[in-house]
Scaffold this active site. Structure first.
Site, PDB file in Angstrom:
ATOM      1  N   ASP A 117       0.851  -1.187   0.000  1.00  0.00           N
ATOM      2  CA  ASP A 117       0.000   0.000   0.000  1.00  0.00           C
ATOM      3  C   ASP A 117       0.887   1.238   0.000  1.00  0.00           C
ATOM      4  O   ASP A 117       1.927   1.247   0.664  1.00  0.00           O
ATOM      5  CB  ASP A 117      -0.898   0.005   1.248  1.00  0.00           C
ATOM      6  CG  ASP A 117      -2.186   0.800   1.048  1.00  0.00           C
ATOM      7  OD1 ASP A 117      -2.081   2.005   0.745  1.00  0.00           O
ATOM      8  OD2 ASP A 117      -3.276   0.223   1.217  1.00  0.00           O
ATOM      9  N   THR A 151      -4.764   6.486   0.529  1.00  0.00           N
ATOM     10  CA  THR A 151      -6.087   6.402   1.164  1.00  0.00           C
ATOM     11  C   THR A 151      -6.127   5.304   2.224  1.00  0.00           C
ATOM     12  O   THR A 151      -7.070   5.270   3.025  1.00  0.00           O
ATOM     13  CB  THR A 151      -7.190   6.133   0.117  1.00  0.00           C
ATOM     14  OG1 THR A 151      -6.923   4.897  -0.547  1.00  0.00           O
ATOM     15  CG2 THR A 151      -7.252   7.263  -0.907  1.00  0.00           C
ATOM     16  N   ASP A 157       3.913   1.995  -4.176  1.00  0.00           N
ATOM     17  CA  ASP A 157       2.877   2.367  -5.136  1.00  0.00           C
ATOM     18  C   ASP A 157       2.882   1.346  -6.264  1.00  0.00           C
ATOM     19  O   ASP A 157       3.863   1.228  -7.006  1.00  0.00           O
ATOM     20  CB  ASP A 157       3.170   3.770  -5.677  1.00  0.00           C
ATOM     21  CG  ASP A 157       2.113   4.256  -6.665  1.00  0.00           C
ATOM     22  OD1 ASP A 157       1.244   3.459  -7.071  1.00  0.00           O
ATOM     23  OD2 ASP A 157       2.175   5.442  -7.052  1.00  0.00           O
ATOM     24  N   VAL A 158       1.795   0.620  -6.430  1.00  0.00           N
ATOM     25  CA  VAL A 158       1.763  -0.451  -7.428  1.00  0.00           C
ATOM     26  C   VAL A 158       1.745   0.083  -8.857  1.00  0.00           C
ATOM     27  O   VAL A 158       1.898  -0.695  -9.803  1.00  0.00           O
ATOM     28  CB  VAL A 158       0.561  -1.396  -7.215  1.00  0.00           C
ATOM     29  CG1 VAL A 158       0.653  -2.079  -5.871  1.00  0.00           C
ATOM     30  CG2 VAL A 158      -0.756  -0.663  -7.369  1.00  0.00           C
ATOM     31  N   SER A 204      -6.814   0.908  -4.967  1.00  0.00           N
ATOM     32  CA  SER A 204      -7.514   1.936  -5.734  1.00  0.00           C
ATOM     33  C   SER A 204      -8.297   2.810  -4.773  1.00  0.00           C
ATOM     34  O   SER A 204      -8.906   2.290  -3.828  1.00  0.00           O
ATOM     35  CB  SER A 204      -8.486   1.329  -6.753  1.00  0.00           C
ATOM     36  OG  SER A 204      -9.238   2.347  -7.389  1.00  0.00           O
ATOM     37  N   LYS A 230      -4.216   5.750 -12.973  1.00  0.00           N
ATOM     38  CA  LYS A 230      -2.940   5.034 -13.067  1.00  0.00           C
ATOM     39  C   LYS A 230      -2.987   3.692 -12.338  1.00  0.00           C
ATOM     40  O   LYS A 230      -2.486   2.685 -12.848  1.00  0.00           O
ATOM     41  CB  LYS A 230      -1.800   5.897 -12.528  1.00  0.00           C
ATOM     42  CG  LYS A 230      -1.418   7.063 -13.432  1.00  0.00           C
ATOM     43  CD  LYS A 230      -0.394   7.973 -12.795  1.00  0.00           C
ATOM     44  CE  LYS A 230       0.962   7.302 -12.653  1.00  0.00           C
ATOM     45  NZ  LYS A 230       1.978   8.254 -12.140  1.00  0.00           N
ATOM     46  N   ALA A 265     -10.286  -6.483  -7.928  1.00  0.00           N
ATOM     47  CA  ALA A 265     -11.466  -5.861  -7.351  1.00  0.00           C
ATOM     48  C   ALA A 265     -12.068  -4.908  -8.363  1.00  0.00           C
ATOM     49  O   ALA A 265     -11.558  -3.811  -8.592  1.00  0.00           O
ATOM     50  CB  ALA A 265     -11.090  -5.112  -6.074  1.00  0.00           C
ATOM     51  N   TYR A 270     -13.009   6.832 -12.189  1.00  0.00           N
ATOM     52  CA  TYR A 270     -13.118   5.585 -11.422  1.00  0.00           C
ATOM     53  C   TYR A 270     -13.797   4.489 -12.247  1.00  0.00           C
ATOM     54  O   TYR A 270     -13.281   3.373 -12.363  1.00  0.00           O
ATOM     55  CB  TYR A 270     -13.909   5.838 -10.143  1.00  0.00           C
ATOM     56  CG  TYR A 270     -14.028   4.632  -9.237  1.00  0.00           C
ATOM     57  CD1 TYR A 270     -12.911   4.088  -8.615  1.00  0.00           C
ATOM     58  CD2 TYR A 270     -15.276   4.041  -8.991  1.00  0.00           C
ATOM     59  CE1 TYR A 270     -13.028   2.985  -7.775  1.00  0.00           C
ATOM     60  CE2 TYR A 270     -15.393   2.951  -8.158  1.00  0.00           C
ATOM     61  CZ  TYR A 270     -14.267   2.421  -7.551  1.00  0.00           C
ATOM     62  OH  TYR A 270     -14.383   1.321  -6.723  1.00  0.00           O
ATOM     63  N   LYS A 330     -11.917   0.967 -13.701  1.00  0.00           N
ATOM     64  CA  LYS A 330     -12.344  -0.387 -13.347  1.00  0.00           C
ATOM     65  C   LYS A 330     -12.739  -1.189 -14.591  1.00  0.00           C
ATOM     66  O   LYS A 330     -12.468  -2.402 -14.677  1.00  0.00           O
ATOM     67  CB  LYS A 330     -13.513  -0.319 -12.362  1.00  0.00           C
ATOM     68  CG  LYS A 330     -13.127   0.190 -10.978  1.00  0.00           C
ATOM     69  CD  LYS A 330     -12.120  -0.728 -10.298  1.00  0.00           C
ATOM     70  CE  LYS A 330     -11.878  -0.332  -8.860  1.00  0.00           C
ATOM     71  NZ  LYS A 330     -10.918  -1.230  -8.174  1.00  0.00           N
TER      72      LYS A 330
END
Length: 326
Positions: free
Chosen positions: A32, A36, A57-58, A76, A92, A115, A146, A150
């Protein structure tokens, strides 16, 4: 011992998944960047030798030493307050982030579960929403950062599955609640409870006739666990099909908290979905899953959690709310 990487592991859902897989005897790696997420959600796991945390940061290259059996991509922003504040990072993590996770999965020969969200259905014209429904999404509206992130995640995940033969799973998550939600994340449930605890009137956007279906976090985690271990590669809705209007929900919160506030109304935000209810037939048939926790029980547990927070957390959460019916 199976090893699992959970991106977004310090977030609301990610931290509950860390707990579940630790209980199941996995070695859990939580990743993570804490934009957030909250380290306090997982600090109780730090003494456990089968848990490790990577502050990363992935959207950047991911390196994890050793074998991996599973990857859960839950990194996310998920609330409108967050993704409207950091729209580029949201896009991103839904593009570069999933690409990095899928690449890592290929290297490690790991199974990936991503997810996704009911927001891929947008403001639906089909009700309740089955997985076969393609959605009604505005790609350039305020929620598009968003919704489209997704939708892209699903597309690239299926491409890796069909082209590379990667083991993939896709969960479409409907409104979920429970302990560790942030009071200031802009979503309707913590916003209503926070207003009630502060003695404020409850704010409804629109006339309150829009509907949501709320799933308690333990039920959601059980559905995700079953989906990960299944052999089904296509999207599956996981949520509670018991539908309620926002106005009725506000009345439930007032009754739960024993407060005497009234409800006030403000204009409905752009592209806010009018209806949200999952068709969970696939989950019932394929996973033998359906929710077990009633809304009354789940709300009581969640309310007790919010009441236990320090007072400064409660008042830190007092802000002007927009796009809050998600």
């Amino acid at each position: 011992m199976k090893r699992i990487l959970i991106t977004g592991g310090a977030g609301f859902l990610g931290s509950h998944l860390c707990d579940r897989f630790i209980r199941e005897g996995y070695h859990v790696i939580a990743m993570d960047n804490l934009i957030t997420g909250d380290i306090r959600n997982i600090e109780h796991l730090f003494p456990n030798p089968n848990f490790e945390f990577h502050h990363h940061d992935v959207s950047q290259f991911i390196h994890v030493a050793g074998d991996l059996d599973y990857i859960l991509h839950f990194a996310s922003p998920a609330s409108p307050i967050d993704y409207l504040k950091i729209p580029i990072q949201t896009l991103k993590v839904g593009s570069l982030g999933i690409h990095n996770c899928l690449g890592l999965a290929r290297v490690k020969n790991a199974r990936v579960l991503i997810a996704s969200t009911s927001e891929v259905y947008g403001d639906p014209t089909v009700h309740p929403q089955p997985e076969e429904y393609w959605g009604n999404v505005n790609p350039v509206g305020p929620r598009g950062v968003y919704d489209e992130a997704k939708r892209f995640q699903e597309a690239i995940t299926m491409a890796y599955h069909t082209y590379h033969g990667l083991e993939t799973r896709i969960v479409r998550i409907f409104n979920t609640y429970g302990p560790r939600m942030r009071l200031n994340d802009g979503r309707v449930l913590p916003a209503f409870i926070g207003q009630a605890l502060r003695g404020e009137d409850l704010t409804i956007f629109g006339d309150g006739s829009q509907t949501r279906s709320f799933c308690y976090v333990d039920d959601l985690v059980e559905g995700i666990y079953r989906l990960l271990l299944s052999d089904y590669p296509h999207p599956v809705n996981i949520g509670n099909p018991v539908e309620i209007t926002i106005k009725e929900f506000a009345e439930e919160i007032i009754k739960l908290t024993g407060t005497s506030q009234k409800v006030v109304y403000k204009p409905l935000p752009t592209d806010d979905p009018k209806q949200r209810q999952p068709n969970i037939t696939k989950a019932k048939v394929i996973l033998d899953w359906e929710p077990q926790v009633s809304r009354a029980e789940g709300l009581r547990i969640t309310y007790d959690y919010f009441k236990s927070l320090p007072e400064e957390e409660l008042y830190k959460a007092a802000y002007h709310r927009e796009f809050s019916t998600t």
